[in-house]
Design a protein around this motif. Structure first.
Motif, mmCIF file in Angstrom:
data_model
loop_
_atom_site.group_PDB
_atom_site.id
_atom_site.type_symbol
_atom_site.label_atom_id
_atom_site.label_comp_id
_atom_site.label_asym_id
_atom_site.label_seq_id
_atom_site.Cartn_x
_atom_site.Cartn_y
_atom_site.Cartn_z
ATOM 1 N N LEU A 1 0.795 -1.272 0.301
ATOM 2 C CA LEU A 1 0.029 -0.117 -0.047
ATOM 3 C C LEU A 1 0.841 1.226 -0.150
ATOM 4 N N ARG A 2 1.830 1.031 0.730
ATOM 5 C CA ARG A 2 2.913 2.176 0.541
ATOM 6 C C ARG A 2 3.431 2.673 -0.802
ATOM 7 N N ARG A 3 3.680 1.384 -1.617
ATOM 8 C CA ARG A 3 4.043 1.417 -2.994
ATOM 9 C C ARG A 3 3.033 2.264 -3.794
ATOM 10 N N ALA A 4 1.816 1.721 -3.441
ATOM 11 C CA ALA A 4 0.611 2.172 -4.072
ATOM 12 C C ALA A 4 0.615 3.809 -4.123
ATOM 13 N N THR A 5 0.580 4.111 -2.906
ATOM 14 C CA THR A 5 0.693 5.628 -2.565
ATOM 15 C C THR A 5 1.753 6.246 -3.165
ATOM 16 N N GLU A 6 2.954 5.821 -3.364
ATOM 17 C CA GLU A 6 4.058 6.196 -4.055
ATOM 18 C C GLU A 6 3.683 6.604 -5.441
ATOM 19 N N ALA A 7 3.354 5.334 -6.304
ATOM 20 C CA ALA A 7 2.897 5.384 -7.495
ATOM 21 C C ALA A 7 1.936 6.375 -8.051
ATOM 22 N N ASP A 8 0.763 6.796 -7.235
ATOM 23 C CA ASP A 8 -0.135 7.552 -7.385
ATOM 24 C C ASP A 8 -0.344 8.329 -6.076
ATOM 25 N N GLN A 9 -0.051 9.426 -5.964
ATOM 26 C CA GLN A 9 -0.402 10.158 -4.541
ATOM 27 C C GLN A 9 -1.710 10.600 -4.376
ATOM 28 N N THR A 10 -2.552 10.370 -5.484
ATOM 29 C CA THR A 10 -3.911 10.726 -5.301
ATOM 30 C C THR A 10 -4.833 9.692 -5.288
ATOM 31 N N PHE A 11 -4.736 8.321 -5.198
ATOM 32 C CA PHE A 11 -5.355 7.043 -5.238
ATOM 33 C C PHE A 11 -6.046 7.124 -3.891
ATOM 34 N N VAL A 12 -7.121 7.420 -3.824
ATOM 35 C CA VAL A 12 -7.777 7.499 -2.299
ATOM 36 C C VAL A 12 -7.854 5.992 -1.642
ATOM 37 N N PRO A 13 -8.374 5.057 -2.872
ATOM 38 C CA PRO A 13 -8.492 3.539 -1.887
ATOM 39 C C PRO A 13 -7.012 3.135 -1.313
ATOM 40 N N ALA A 14 -5.961 3.388 -2.038
ATOM 41 C CA ALA A 14 -4.700 2.926 -1.265
ATOM 42 C C ALA A 14 -4.450 3.690 0.101
ATOM 43 N N GLY B 1 -4.399 3.359 5.902
ATOM 44 C CA GLY B 1 -4.740 3.594 7.182
ATOM 45 C C GLY B 1 -5.169 2.549 7.828
ATOM 46 N N VAL B 2 -6.110 1.707 7.103
ATOM 47 C CA VAL B 2 -6.707 0.430 8.044
ATOM 48 C C VAL B 2 -5.460 -0.338 8.501
ATOM 49 N N VAL B 3 -4.607 -0.699 7.614
ATOM 50 C CA VAL B 3 -3.325 -1.451 8.028
ATOM 51 C C VAL B 3 -2.580 -1.063 9.198
ATOM 52 N N ALA C 1 -9.318 14.267 2.603
ATOM 53 C CA ALA C 1 -9.167 15.400 1.873
ATOM 54 C C ALA C 1 -9.036 15.081 0.326
ATOM 55 N N LEU C 2 -8.372 14.156 -0.121
ATOM 56 C CA LEU C 2 -8.275 13.766 -1.671
ATOM 57 C C LEU C 2 -9.524 13.501 -2.038
ATOM 58 N N ASP C 3 -10.699 12.769 -1.281
ATOM 59 C CA ASP C 3 -11.810 12.384 -1.568
ATOM 60 C C ASP C 3 -12.741 13.513 -1.488
ATOM 61 N N SER C 4 -12.549 14.601 -0.885
ATOM 62 C CA SER C 4 -13.463 15.829 -0.723
ATOM 63 C C SER C 4 -14.482 15.601 0.362
ATOM 64 N N GLY C 5 -14.150 14.671 1.236
ATOM 65 C CA GLY C 5 -15.393 14.250 2.128
ATOM 66 C C GLY C 5 -16.457 13.496 1.665
ATOM 67 N N GLN C 6 -16.197 12.772 0.474
ATOM 68 C CA GLN C 6 -17.409 12.174 -0.303
ATOM 69 C C GLN C 6 -17.777 10.900 0.447
ATOM 70 N N SER C 7 -16.603 10.147 0.966
ATOM 71 C CA SER C 7 -16.731 8.653 1.545
ATOM 72 C C SER C 7 -17.070 8.683 3.104
ATOM 73 N N ASP C 8 -18.123 8.142 3.514
ATOM 74 C CA ASP C 8 -18.622 7.907 5.077
ATOM 75 C C ASP C 8 -17.698 6.972 5.409
ATOM 76 N N ALA C 9 -17.142 5.842 4.678
ATOM 77 C CA ALA C 9 -16.128 4.916 5.367
ATOM 78 C C ALA C 9 -14.763 5.391 5.656
ATOM 79 N N ILE C 10 -14.227 6.256 4.691
ATOM 80 C CA ILE C 10 -13.221 7.088 5.271
ATOM 81 C C ILE C 10 -13.638 7.925 6.598
ATOM 82 N N LYS C 11 -14.540 8.573 6.447
ATOM 83 C CA LYS C 11 -14.882 9.444 7.635
ATOM 84 C C LYS C 11 -15.024 8.632 8.904
#
Length: 189
Positions: free
Chosen positions: A101-114, A119-121, A140-150
């Protein structure tokens, strides 16, 4: 007796030979030499799609294999790395999940699911402060759209305030036999 036996053998061979010549048997025209869906040159279903479907079905080990196949086809994209990390998380492989998941966030710093899955890990590993920071970024990247992230962010912040550590209690336990092979655990205060 021997001539009668030869006759039976000759009749069996004749029937077998005729059956092999029968146009209704196996033929390359109708069924082919390959199993259904495995014709040479046929395009395979995308491993990423298969991985997502297997994750939804709870088949995490198979999903992991599909994601690796997708990485071989498309390269290590953020979505594929995130899928691998998510499958590792579901399989309880927290160190591997965190690395992917750290590699995924490095590959695309705007990919919200990663970010969310990272964070879950981190929450699972007891790194609440870093998990809260990661969830804030995902939120912030999701603009507060996801209840799960909240909800994940709320849990992380609550763990920072009160990590849930309880002092060990000195309780004594007694094992009481109730019958043949049945026991009851009682607590003494």
């Amino acid at each position: 007796m021997i001539p009668k036996r030869r006759g039976l053998i000759l009749a069996a061979l004749t029937v077998t030979t005729l059956a092999a010549c029968n146009p209704g048997g196996l033929s390359a025209e109708k069924r082919g030499a390959f199993a259904p869906g495995t014709k040479p040159g046929a395009e395979a279903v995308d491993g990423l799609l298969v991985g997502h479907r297997l994750m939804d079905a709870g088949e995490y080990e198979l999903a992991l294999k599909a994601y690796y196949r997708a990485a071989g086809q498309h390269g290590a994209t953020a979505e594929i790395l995130s899928g691998i990390g998510s499958a590792d998380l579901k399989l309880g492989r927290l160190n591997q999940a965190e690395q992917m998941l750290r590699r995924a966030t490095e590959a695309d710093q705007t990919f919200v699911p990663a970010w969310n899955n990272l964070g879950v890990v981190l929450m699972e590993r007891g790194k609440y402060a870093e998990a809260a920071r990661v969830f804030k970024l995902a939120f912030a990247l999701d603009s507060g759209q996801s209840d799960a992230i909240k909800q994940n962010l709320k849990r992380a912040l609550a763990k920072i305030e009160e990590p849930g550590y309880a002092a060990p209690q000195d309780k004594q336990f007694t094992l009481v036999r109730k019958g043949v092979g049945d026991y009851l655990l009682l607590t003494k205060h």
